[in-house]
Structures are given as C-alpha cells and as structure tokens.
Enzyme design. Structure first.
Site, PDB file in Angstrom:
ATOM      1  N   HIS A  16      -1.133  -1.137  -4.238  1.00  0.00           N
ATOM      2  CA  HIS A  16      -2.433  -0.887  -3.613  1.00  0.00           C
ATOM      3  C   HIS A  16      -2.513   0.600  -3.293  1.00  0.00           C
ATOM      4  O   HIS A  16      -1.624   1.145  -2.621  1.00  0.00           O
ATOM      5  CB  HIS A  16      -2.551  -1.741  -2.351  1.00  0.00           C
ATOM      6  CG  HIS A  16      -3.867  -1.714  -1.665  1.00  0.00           C
ATOM      7  ND1 HIS A  16      -4.950  -2.511  -2.056  1.00  0.00           N
ATOM      8  CD2 HIS A  16      -4.308  -1.002  -0.611  1.00  0.00           C
ATOM      9  CE1 HIS A  16      -5.971  -2.283  -1.252  1.00  0.00           C
ATOM     10  NE2 HIS A  16      -5.620  -1.377  -0.367  1.00  0.00           N
ATOM     11  N   GLY A  66      -8.516   3.943   7.988  1.00  0.00           N
ATOM     12  CA  GLY A  66      -8.123   5.256   8.503  1.00  0.00           C
ATOM     13  C   GLY A  66      -6.636   5.486   8.428  1.00  0.00           C
ATOM     14  O   GLY A  66      -6.178   6.449   7.825  1.00  0.00           O
ATOM     15  N   PHE A  67      -5.858   4.547   8.994  1.00  0.00           N
ATOM     16  CA  PHE A  67      -4.431   4.825   9.092  1.00  0.00           C
ATOM     17  C   PHE A  67      -3.600   3.550   8.914  1.00  0.00           C
ATOM     18  O   PHE A  67      -4.080   2.451   9.213  1.00  0.00           O
ATOM     19  CB  PHE A  67      -4.116   5.456  10.465  1.00  0.00           C
ATOM     20  CG  PHE A  67      -4.892   6.731  10.683  1.00  0.00           C
ATOM     21  CD1 PHE A  67      -6.132   6.713  11.317  1.00  0.00           C
ATOM     22  CD2 PHE A  67      -4.400   7.937  10.192  1.00  0.00           C
ATOM     23  CE1 PHE A  67      -6.880   7.876  11.474  1.00  0.00           C
ATOM     24  CE2 PHE A  67      -5.146   9.116  10.349  1.00  0.00           C
ATOM     25  CZ  PHE A  67      -6.385   9.082  10.985  1.00  0.00           C
ATOM     26  N   MET A 106     -11.124  -6.159   5.585  1.00  0.00           N
ATOM     27  CA  MET A 106     -10.346  -5.202   6.378  1.00  0.00           C
ATOM     28  C   MET A 106     -10.020  -5.825   7.733  1.00  0.00           C
ATOM     29  O   MET A 106     -10.924  -6.231   8.468  1.00  0.00           O
ATOM     30  CB  MET A 106     -11.126  -3.893   6.579  1.00  0.00           C
ATOM     31  CG  MET A 106     -11.308  -3.070   5.323  1.00  0.00           C
ATOM     32  SD  MET A 106      -9.749  -2.644   4.560  1.00  0.00           S
ATOM     33  CE  MET A 106      -9.063  -1.531   5.781  1.00  0.00           C
ATOM     34  N   ASP A 121      -4.582   3.421  -1.441  1.00  0.00           N
ATOM     35  CA  ASP A 121      -5.606   3.592  -0.412  1.00  0.00           C
ATOM     36  C   ASP A 121      -6.194   4.992  -0.456  1.00  0.00           C
ATOM     37  O   ASP A 121      -5.533   5.961  -0.092  1.00  0.00           O
ATOM     38  CB  ASP A 121      -5.005   3.318   0.970  1.00  0.00           C
ATOM     39  CG  ASP A 121      -5.035   1.846   1.296  1.00  0.00           C
ATOM     40  OD1 ASP A 121      -4.019   1.324   1.775  1.00  0.00           O
ATOM     41  OD2 ASP A 121      -6.072   1.205   1.040  1.00  0.00           O
ATOM     42  N   ASP A 166      -6.274  -6.528   4.334  1.00  0.00           N
ATOM     43  CA  ASP A 166      -5.656  -5.207   4.380  1.00  0.00           C
ATOM     44  C   ASP A 166      -5.750  -4.635   5.787  1.00  0.00           C
ATOM     45  O   ASP A 166      -6.838  -4.409   6.306  1.00  0.00           O
ATOM     46  CB  ASP A 166      -6.438  -4.300   3.390  1.00  0.00           C
ATOM     47  CG  ASP A 166      -5.959  -2.871   3.350  1.00  0.00           C
ATOM     48  OD1 ASP A 166      -6.552  -2.102   2.572  1.00  0.00           O
ATOM     49  OD2 ASP A 166      -5.018  -2.525   4.077  1.00  0.00           O
ATOM     50  N   GLY A 167      -4.533  -4.459   6.385  1.00  0.00           N
ATOM     51  CA  GLY A 167      -4.528  -3.820   7.696  1.00  0.00           C
ATOM     52  C   GLY A 167      -3.754  -4.642   8.705  1.00  0.00           C
ATOM     53  O   GLY A 167      -4.224  -5.702   9.118  1.00  0.00           O
ATOM     54  N   GLY A 201      -0.272   1.239  10.002  1.00  0.00           N
ATOM     55  CA  GLY A 201       0.401   1.002  11.278  1.00  0.00           C
ATOM     56  C   GLY A 201      -0.501   0.587  12.429  1.00  0.00           C
ATOM     57  O   GLY A 201      -0.076   0.544  13.577  1.00  0.00           O
ATOM     58  N   SER A 217       0.861  -1.191   0.000  1.00  0.00           N
ATOM     59  CA  SER A 217       0.000   0.000   0.000  1.00  0.00           C
ATOM     60  C   SER A 217       0.891   1.233   0.000  1.00  0.00           C
ATOM     61  O   SER A 217       1.718   1.406   0.914  1.00  0.00           O
ATOM     62  CB  SER A 217      -0.893   0.017   1.249  1.00  0.00           C
ATOM     63  OG  SER A 217      -1.416   1.330   1.439  1.00  0.00           O
ATOM     64  N   MET A 274      -8.940   7.605   0.847  1.00  0.00           N
ATOM     65  CA  MET A 274      -9.864   7.890   1.960  1.00  0.00           C
ATOM     66  C   MET A 274     -10.365   9.324   1.846  1.00  0.00           C
ATOM     67  O   MET A 274      -9.590  10.226   1.508  1.00  0.00           O
ATOM     68  CB  MET A 274      -9.130   7.692   3.298  1.00  0.00           C
ATOM     69  CG  MET A 274      -8.754   6.246   3.556  1.00  0.00           C
ATOM     70  SD  MET A 274      -7.874   6.053   5.120  1.00  0.00           S
ATOM     71  CE  MET A 274      -6.254   5.633   4.529  1.00  0.00           C
ATOM     72  N   HIS A 316      -8.335   1.151  -3.723  1.00  0.00           N
ATOM     73  CA  HIS A 316      -9.246   0.798  -2.631  1.00  0.00           C
ATOM     74  C   HIS A 316      -9.977   2.068  -2.212  1.00  0.00           C
ATOM     75  O   HIS A 316      -9.377   2.951  -1.607  1.00  0.00           O
ATOM     76  CB  HIS A 316      -8.405   0.214  -1.483  1.00  0.00           C
ATOM     77  CG  HIS A 316      -9.180  -0.109  -0.244  1.00  0.00           C
ATOM     78  ND1 HIS A 316      -8.565  -0.384   0.952  1.00  0.00           N
ATOM     79  CD2 HIS A 316     -10.510  -0.222  -0.010  1.00  0.00           C
ATOM     80  CE1 HIS A 316      -9.484  -0.649   1.873  1.00  0.00           C
ATOM     81  NE2 HIS A 316     -10.672  -0.540   1.329  1.00  0.00           N
ATOM     82  N   MET A 355     -12.089   3.922   0.054  1.00  0.00           N
ATOM     83  CA  MET A 355     -12.713   4.031   1.365  1.00  0.00           C
ATOM     84  C   MET A 355     -13.409   5.396   1.408  1.00  0.00           C
ATOM     85  O   MET A 355     -12.936   6.363   2.037  1.00  0.00           O
ATOM     86  CB  MET A 355     -11.649   3.893   2.473  1.00  0.00           C
ATOM     87  CG  MET A 355     -11.073   2.484   2.551  1.00  0.00           C
ATOM     88  SD  MET A 355      -9.591   2.365   3.562  1.00  0.00           S
ATOM     89  CE  MET A 355      -8.353   2.859   2.335  1.00  0.00           C
TER      90      MET A 355
HETATM   91  C1  DX5 Z   1      -6.805   1.629   5.968  1.00  0.00           C
HETATM   92  C2  DX5 Z   1      -5.635   1.326   5.065  1.00  0.00           C
HETATM   93  C3  DX5 Z   1      -4.541   0.572   5.829  1.00  0.00           C
HETATM   94  C4  DX5 Z   1      -3.339   0.297   4.986  1.00  0.00           C
HETATM   95  C5  DX5 Z   1      -2.521  -0.840   5.558  1.00  0.00           C
HETATM   96  O1  DX5 Z   1      -6.419   2.179   7.141  1.00  0.00           O
HETATM   97  O2  DX5 Z   1      -6.095   0.528   4.003  1.00  0.00           O
HETATM   98  O3  DX5 Z   1      -5.115  -0.642   6.252  1.00  0.00           O
HETATM   99  O4  DX5 Z   1      -3.643  -0.103   3.704  1.00  0.00           O
HETATM  100  O5  DX5 Z   1      -1.655  -0.291   6.454  1.00  0.00           O
HETATM  101  P1  DX5 Z   1      -0.707  -1.259   7.330  1.00  0.00           P
HETATM  102  O6  DX5 Z   1      -0.239  -2.370   6.431  1.00  0.00           O
HETATM  103  O7  DX5 Z   1       0.409  -0.388   7.802  1.00  0.00           O
HETATM  104  O8  DX5 Z   1      -1.610  -1.765   8.429  1.00  0.00           O
HETATM  105 ZN    ZN Z   2      -6.513  -0.677   1.356  1.00  0.00          ZN
END
Ligand code: DX5
Ligand code: ZN
Length: 244
Positions: free
Chosen positions: A57, A167-168, A162, A59, A197-198, A170, A32, A61, A91, A93
């Site tokens: 990927h 959102g973020f 998910m 992301d 993802d996440g 890490g 991502s 938002m 993706h 969101m």
């Molecule tokens: C939604 C994003 C995150 C990101 C993955 O918050 O979609 O999930 O892609 O981040 P890591 O791999 O750092 O959890």
């Molecule tokens: Zn994603």
C-alpha cells in the site's frame, strides 16, 4: 519448525491485475510503506512480501488534502524496481487525483484509490484509471457519510474506509467507522473489496474483519513491530494475541 504447505503469498506470483477484483477468499494484508525505513525501502518491501504480505500500500499525501507530504511516483517506481512481482495499491490522499493516476501507472502502480471528498462524481476518474490498466478504488474519511458513496459503489473494484483522518501513521483506530463498513459490505458485490486503513493492528483487526473488511492496511503494526511474519499472521487471524 513444521513446514506448512501453503500456497505462496499472492504477491509472489506475477502482479495479478485482478488481485482486487478476483482475490482469494481470505483477508489480504497490505503493509503501508509509509512506516518503512525509507533508507532501505527496497529491502523492507521485499521483507514484508517474503513474510506473507499480499500487496503493498503506497500512501500518497500532497500536504493539502492531508496535512503531510509523503511520497510521489518516483517512490512507486523504486518499489516496482525492487519488487517486480508485487501488487502496488496506491492511495491518493490528494486534492487533484486526476493529475496523478497516469504518472503512478507509468511508475508501476496496479491500483489507484481516490477520495470522494474531492470528487463530486468520481465515476469518470474510475473509468480513466481502468483505461490505464489499473483497478479503481473509492476512499472516504471517517466523518464522511456513506450516503455520499452509495450512488457510485458499482463503479469501483474496491472501497476504502479510513479509520483515522489522513495524515500520519501511528494514529488511534476510530471504531465508530465500523458500522459504516458493515453497511457498505452489505451493499457491495462479492467481487468488490472493502479496505480499511488507519490504526489497524492485532488489537483492532478482529472488529475490522467482523465488519466485512477484507483488505487490511497497516503501517505501524507491521513496520514498527519487528517480526513481520508474526505481525502479518496476527492481522490475518492465523495467530492470536497471547492470552487473547
Ligand atoms: C493516512 C495513512 C495511514 C497509514 C496507516 O494517515 O493512510 O492511515 O496508511 O498507518 P497506521 O497503520 O500506522 O495507522
Ligand atoms: Zn492508505
């Protein structure tokens, strides 16, 4: 170091429209770009692809569906300019995904994933995404019952689970979503993909693969850990954690 004769990573071949509907039978690794160094985005994308990533990927938002504002079609277009051969997996969101599928296609996207939480019936949008020349994905948040998805599974080339709340990057991996993945995998056709993802990292990826996930998104575990090739190999399972 002995050279291993392996086929080039998928992403080094022309962007295969069917990467997600007819992929090689191995986990696909999807960094991502959310955790890439945005000041050197093109360089970072080329580096992870050269290090063995299969696709990128992106992301997106909107600060409304997810409590963060990340990137738009212009970043997708810049990624496409830097990596003409890459498969770009977008993706969305966002609260109104229908507003963005065409702009992202025009920006070079190969795939768009939309969230079930904002679409009572996501099938018409899947048809629109395919009519634009992309494959379509359906995503669900950790607290969404998979029963919401079941009537629509056949309409999508990929499902996205998910394992954090959008959102973020890490955030901490939520293992409670894995039984949902296993249940979904048992109801998907062999030509459909299951993405997660996440919080996907070497410490959590075995459970994801065991649950049938075969497209693995990672932001922090790749971009924040330095050696891209080693991290990608550990996510794919071709290298194990030391001492594991
Ligand atoms: C939604 C994003 C995150 C990101 C993955 O918050 O979609 O999930 O892609 O981040 P890591 O791999 O750092 O959890
Ligand atoms: Zn994603």
């Amino acid at each position: 170091m002995a050279s291993t004769t392996s086929s080039p990573p998928i992403s080094r071949v022309a962007p295969r429209h069917d990467l997600l509907s007819n992929p090689p039978h191995r986990p696909l690794i999807a960094p991502s770009i959310l955790s890439a160094d945005f000041a050197r985005l093109g360089e970072e994308c080329r580096a992870v692809l050269d290090a063995g990533a299969d696709l990128l990927h992106i992301d997106v938002m909107d600060g409304h569906f997810a409590p963060n504002l990340s990137m738009g079609p212009a970043i997708c277009a810049a990624t496409r300019r830097a990596c003409p051969d890459a498969f770009l997996d977008v993706h969305l969101m966002v609260t109104d995904p229908a507003q963005f599928v065409k702009p992202f296609r025009q920006a070079g996207a190969n795939h768009c994933t939309v969230h079930i939480e904002v679409l009572p019936d996501p099938r018409p949008l899947a048809d629109t995404i395919r009519s634009l020349g992309m494959t379509a994905g359906l995503a669900f948040n950790p607290d969404t019952p998979i029963e919401r998805l079941l009537p629509f599974l056949g309409a999508f080339e990929m499902l996205l689970c998910m394992s954090v709340f959008p959102g973020f990057s890490g955030q901490k991996f939520m293992p409670e979503v894995l039984p949902k993945c296993a249940s979904l995998r048992s109801q998907l056709r062999d030509d459909q993909r299951l993405e997660i993802d996440g919080g996907v990292a070497p410490e959590t990826v075995a459970g994801c693969r065991d649950a049938g996930c075969d497209v693995l998104v990672a932001a922090t575990a790749i971009f924040a850990k330095g050696d891209y090739r080693t991290q990608i190999q550990m996510l794919r399972g071709s290298q194990t954690l030391r001492g594991a």
